[in-house]
Design a protein around this motif. Structure first.
Motif, PDB file in Angstrom:
ATOM      1  N   ASP A  25       0.825  -1.206   0.000  1.00  0.00           N
ATOM      2  CA  ASP A  25       0.000   0.000   0.000  1.00  0.00           C
ATOM      3  C   ASP A  25       0.864   1.263   0.000  1.00  0.00           C
ATOM      4  O   ASP A  25       1.783   1.378   0.801  1.00  0.00           O
ATOM      5  N   THR A  47       1.221   2.024  -6.479  1.00  0.00           N
ATOM      6  CA  THR A  47       0.115   1.431  -7.211  1.00  0.00           C
ATOM      7  C   THR A  47       0.589   0.682  -8.457  1.00  0.00           C
ATOM      8  O   THR A  47       0.146  -0.434  -8.722  1.00  0.00           O
ATOM      9  N   GLU A  48       1.512   1.272  -9.209  1.00  0.00           N
ATOM     10  CA  GLU A  48       1.962   0.644 -10.459  1.00  0.00           C
ATOM     11  C   GLU A  48       2.704  -0.670 -10.224  1.00  0.00           C
ATOM     12  O   GLU A  48       2.764  -1.523 -11.095  1.00  0.00           O
ATOM     13  N   VAL A  51       0.090  -3.893  -8.371  1.00  0.00           N
ATOM     14  CA  VAL A  51      -0.711  -4.699  -9.306  1.00  0.00           C
ATOM     15  C   VAL A  51      -0.024  -6.030  -9.599  1.00  0.00           C
ATOM     16  O   VAL A  51      -0.671  -7.057  -9.747  1.00  0.00           O
ATOM     17  N   ASN A  52       1.303  -6.007  -9.638  1.00  0.00           N
ATOM     18  CA  ASN A  52       2.087  -7.219  -9.908  1.00  0.00           C
ATOM     19  C   ASN A  52       2.619  -7.875  -8.638  1.00  0.00           C
ATOM     20  O   ASN A  52       3.426  -8.799  -8.701  1.00  0.00           O
TER      21      ASN A  52
END
Length: 135
Positions: A25, A47-48, A51-52
């Protein structure tokens, strides 16, 4: 925490439940260092990368010696005790905004398989922050 590493911190407490802000986070910011080299930086979600399933280890000087596969651990300044495993470095890149480097980190905790955690309620140095000039 779990037996393999840091999950995050408790950000909300209810009567029978708690909300955890994980190391993926962007709200989590923690002092960290490379356990092999001692190079220090900051670990925070992005955030980017989340996702992974990655988090970010940044503010690394260009002269650092971090390498893919190195373990990143907590520094003990701030919200976590010293030496807890956060994850391993999987990529190193130049920060486009500053002159520093950053690394993406694969957490050692598998969040999709998480069942049991331990909660640290207090530790020596809790809440201490470094001031200018301290190491």
């Amino acid at each position: 925490i779990t037996n393999v590493g840091v999950v995050g911190y408790i950000s909300e407490v209810g009567i029978t439940t708690s909300k955890v802000t994980t190391i993926l986070d962007p709200a989590l910011v923690a002092g960290a260092f490379d356990s092999r080299t001692g190079d220090a930086g900051v670990l925070s979600g992005a955030t980017e990368f989340a996702v992974n399933g990655y988090t970010r280890f940044y503010n690394l000087p260009r002269t650092c010696s971090v390498a893919v596969g190195d373990l990143v651990v907590t520094s003990g300044s701030g919200i976590f005790p010293d030496g807890l495993i956060l994850g391993s470095i999987n990529n190193i890149a130049s920060d486009q905004i500053s002159s520093s480097l950053f690394a993406t980190v694969t957490p050692t905790v598998k969040f999709s398989e998480l069942k049991n955690v331990m909660i640290i309620t207090a530790f020596s140095g809790q809440g201490n922050q470094l001031t200018n000039g301290e190491n």
